[in-house]
Write a protein that holds these residues in place. Structure first.
Motif, PDB file in Angstrom:
ATOM      1  N   UNK A   1       0.826  -1.201   0.000  1.00 61.85           N
ATOM      2  CA  UNK A   1       0.000   0.000   0.000  1.00 61.85           C
ATOM      3  C   UNK A   1       0.865   1.258   0.000  1.00 61.85           C
ATOM      4  N   UNK A   2       2.079   1.179   0.527  1.00 65.53           N
ATOM      5  CA  UNK A   2       2.964   2.344   0.506  1.00 65.53           C
ATOM      6  C   UNK A   2       3.189   2.857  -0.911  1.00 65.53           C
ATOM      7  N   UNK A   3       3.063   1.956  -1.893  1.00 62.76           N
ATOM      8  CA  UNK A   3       3.292   2.332  -3.282  1.00 62.76           C
ATOM      9  C   UNK A   3       2.027   2.221  -4.127  1.00 62.76           C
ATOM     10  N   UNK A   4       0.881   2.053  -3.490  1.00 60.79           N
ATOM     11  CA  UNK A   4      -0.372   1.880  -4.232  1.00 60.79           C
ATOM     12  C   UNK A   4      -0.884   3.181  -4.818  1.00 60.79           C
TER      13      UNK A   4
ATOM     14  N   UNK B   1       5.450   6.483  -2.887  1.00 58.68           N
ATOM     15  CA  UNK B   1       5.622   6.638  -4.320  1.00 58.68           C
ATOM     16  C   UNK B   1       5.359   8.051  -4.792  1.00 58.68           C
ATOM     17  N   UNK B   2       6.309   8.622  -5.551  1.00 61.86           N
ATOM     18  CA  UNK B   2       6.105   9.962  -6.110  1.00 61.86           C
ATOM     19  C   UNK B   2       7.029  10.182  -7.292  1.00 61.86           C
ATOM     20  N   UNK B   3       6.571  11.007  -8.230  1.00 66.61           N
ATOM     21  CA  UNK B   3       7.437  11.519  -9.280  1.00 66.61           C
ATOM     22  C   UNK B   3       7.663  13.019  -9.098  1.00 66.61           C
TER      23      UNK B   3
ATOM     24  N   UNK C   1      16.752  12.128  10.591  1.00 72.59           N
ATOM     25  CA  UNK C   1      16.953  10.748  10.157  1.00 72.59           C
ATOM     26  C   UNK C   1      15.622  10.253   9.602  1.00 72.59           C
ATOM     27  N   UNK C   2      15.354  10.584   8.336  1.00 73.85           N
ATOM     28  CA  UNK C   2      14.032  10.352   7.764  1.00 73.85           C
ATOM     29  C   UNK C   2      13.879   9.012   7.048  1.00 73.85           C
ATOM     30  N   UNK C   3      14.952   8.232   6.956  1.00 70.39           N
ATOM     31  CA  UNK C   3      14.847   6.951   6.275  1.00 70.39           C
ATOM     32  C   UNK C   3      14.434   7.144   4.827  1.00 70.39           C
ATOM     33  N   UNK C   4      13.677   6.203   4.284  1.00 68.76           N
ATOM     34  CA  UNK C   4      13.208   6.339   2.905  1.00 68.76           C
ATOM     35  C   UNK C   4      12.086   7.368   2.862  1.00 68.76           C
ATOM     36  N   UNK C   5      12.330   8.469   2.195  1.00 68.86           N
ATOM     37  CA  UNK C   5      11.322   9.515   2.068  1.00 68.86           C
ATOM     38  C   UNK C   5      10.399   9.224   0.895  1.00 68.86           C
ATOM     39  N   UNK C   6      10.985   8.788  -0.236  1.00 66.27           N
ATOM     40  CA  UNK C   6      10.190   8.556  -1.432  1.00 66.27           C
ATOM     41  C   UNK C   6      10.958   7.664  -2.393  1.00 66.27           C
TER      42      UNK C   6
ATOM     43  N   UNK D   1       1.375  14.279   0.407  1.00 65.10           N
ATOM     44  CA  UNK D   1       1.133  12.932  -0.125  1.00 65.10           C
ATOM     45  C   UNK D   1       2.047  11.911   0.540  1.00 65.10           C
ATOM     46  N   UNK D   2       3.311  12.293   0.727  1.00 65.02           N
ATOM     47  CA  UNK D   2       4.299  11.348   1.260  1.00 65.02           C
ATOM     48  C   UNK D   2       4.122  11.045   2.743  1.00 65.02           C
TER      49      UNK D   2
END
Length: 540
Positions: free
Chosen positions: A214-217, A245-247, A262-267, A239-240
């Motif tokens: 769902x993180x990328x849905x 997922x983002x462009x 320390x935000x880890x994977x942002x997008x 959105x994030x």
């Protein structure tokens, strides 16, 4: 703790000097590109300049608040996501004001007077208040707020602003315009994104979809349709908060600049084509283009726009020629339709009929839809809840004119045909994230309290002609009730305020609280968990 005002002032001065040198080399007058020292004084509705002199004499304090007053245009959102304040403070109250405080006092006052004389005619506004603010050297304001990521019930104030020095009672309402323009959009986008997240989690649970997916849905496709690069960045961050997922790549800089840590994977995103790539060889060269895509990206996920000429020809003639290559890849080829009715294209035009009609082999390609046609070619597995999932080497993304209603109908139709919700990724574009206004959540700033001649004055707007526009009254405090829901107390006492959830985040030019993006996300996750628990308790 870092002195944010001093740091920003030094940075702004250096940036101005660099810009001036660069433009002088190009033969352009530096004043055209260097930050104007009066820009923040003009970042207001024009009528704000005329208010200072018409408050009651003896006014020394003004308290304002920001409230999302209504969900009439977003009925599924009973709460709004608190988001965007920290970025506004850093960008507008720190960075934009730095050139003002760094510039020569007389220059600032002269420029301000010239601007207002050209705007109003003979200047009755004066410059003494500007001179006094410049000499003070900082913005004498105290901002109290809920932590960003909080789910605030509609109708509850999420922040207050109050001056801390008597002479600058005019300042809280003076910054209202910039405050409103800066935070309504990222907050509203974050709230809308949460609606999508709730919908996708619901359908994942119903159809056995993998929760982690769902993180990328929902993928942010809104950049090109936003009103500016800045709004794309800020809205993209909203959105994030609910997805990965983002462009909209300006969002990465927005997060790093205004919510560092320390935000880890942002997008994340994947390689993908557009129509210029898919159409450059013409219709007869489409197969060669797909072959090149597979050559260049032998592994991993890659997405290909597939409606440049004939979507259904791609699905039934082009892809069969590439089936062995696709299924041999260590990765997934994602097919992207980009025109037509999203619901019909993805799920087929035949629906709301009996099972025999849904499985009739004589149906046309259009009646079957993209997911079913890919299933016929590549096959599927069946998840634990008995729903079909396309072969892992093939996928679908649709990103044109998606709305919450269309997303819901896509999931409903897929489920009716026996497919899980994770057979489709939805690109959420400007049709959702830009096609909104401040009225979506009835967002507004209102003054509710003043100090005049040393006496407190409760202020309240209550127009008989404006249903829903009645404001809060007096000082404001927020607390959680026995269920954990946030409740507002108007005309709050000092004791109420001492324990209020509205806590100081920025006072007299310095941050007292600074959240990372990871912290905002964690707050929102916690709030959603608690909201779900309240709803479960209510329905039990």
């Amino acid at each position: 703790m870092t002195d944010q005002t001093t740091t920003a002032g030094t940075t702004a001065t250096a940036t101005t000097a660099t810009a001036a040198a660069a433009t002088a080399t190009a033969g352009i007058a530096p004043r055209l590109t260097a930050p104007s020292p009066i820009a923040p004084l003009l970042a207001v509705d024009g009528y704000k300049h005329s208010h200072r002199q018409v408050y009651p004499e003896g006014t020394t304090r003004i308290l304002i608040n920001w409230t999302n007053r209504s969900n009439a245009h977003m009925p599924e959102s009973t709460h709004a996501v608190v988001f965007g304040l920290q970025a506004f403070i850093q960008r507008t109250l720190v960075e934009s004001w730095a050139p003002f405080f760094a510039a020569d006092e007389d220059l600032v006052c002269d420029l301000f007077e010239q601007a207002l004389q050209g705007y109003f005619g003979p200047n009755h506004i004066g410059v003494d208040h500007v001179r006094a603010l410049h000499r003070l050297g900082y913005l004498p304001l105290a901002i109290r707020a809920l932590p960003e990521g909080t789910l605030a019930p509609i109708g509850v104030a999420t922040l207050t602003v109050e001056n801390t020095v008597d002479a600058f009672f005019w300042l809280p309402n003076y910054i209202e315009t910039a405050l409103s323009a800066s935070i309504w959009h990222p907050s509203t986008v974050a709230t809308k994104a949460l609606e999508y997240r709730d919908l996708m989690e619901d359908w994942a649970a119903r159809t056995g979809a993998v929760p982690e997916g769902i993180d990328f849905a929902a993928h942010d496709f809104s950049f090109r349709g936003q009103s500016s690069i800045e709004s794309a960045a800020a809205g993209g961050a909203g959105h994030l908060l609910s997805f990965l997922g983002t462009d909209s790549m300006p969002t990465l800089d927005f997060v790093d600049r205004y919510y560092p840590g320390d935000n880890g994977m942002v997008a994340a995103s994947v390689p993908a084509t557009e129509h210029s790539v898919m159409c450059v060889r013409g219709a007869e060269g489409e197969l060669a283009t797909f072959e090149q895509i597979l050559d260049v990206y032998p592994t991993g996920i890659v997405s290909a726009v597939s409606d440049g000429f004939d979507l259904f020809k791609v699905l039934t003639e082009t892809l069969p020629q590439l089936k062995d290559r696709i299924t041999a890849r260590d990765g997934k080829l994602v097919i992207r339709p980009d025109s037509g009715d999203p619901v019909d294209i993805v799920t087929g035009t035949v629906h709301d009929v009996d099972e025999a009609a849904l499985t009739d082999p004589a149906r046309s390609h259009e009646e079957k839809g993209v997911v079913e046609l890919l299933d016929e070619l590549f096959g599927h597995t069946v998840n634990a809840q008995g729903f079909k999932v396309l072969d892992q080497h093939i996928g679908v993304i649709y990103g044109d004119s998606i709305t919450l209603d269309r997303a819901r109908r896509i999931y409903e139709r897929l489920a009716a045909k026996g497919y899980s919700s994770d057979n489709i990724v939805l690109g959420i574009g400007s049709y959702t994230y830009q096609y909104m206004t401040r009225d979506n959540l009835g967002s507004a700033v209102k003054a509710t309290w003043a100090l005049v001649d040393g006496e407190p004055v409760d202020i309240q707007k209550d127009p008989k002609t404006g249903s829903g526009k009645k404001s809060a009254k007096g000082r404001i405090a927020l607390h959680r009730d026995a269920t954990g829901e946030i409740r507002q107390t108007d005309q709050a006492s000092a004791a109420d305020e001492d324990t209020s959830l509205l806590q100081p985040v920025w006072v007299d030019g310095r941050f007292l609280v600074h959240q990372s993006f990871a912290d905002v996300r964690a707050t929102l996750r916690r709030e959603r968990t608690e909201r779900a628990a309240r709803r479960a308790a209510t329905s039990a």
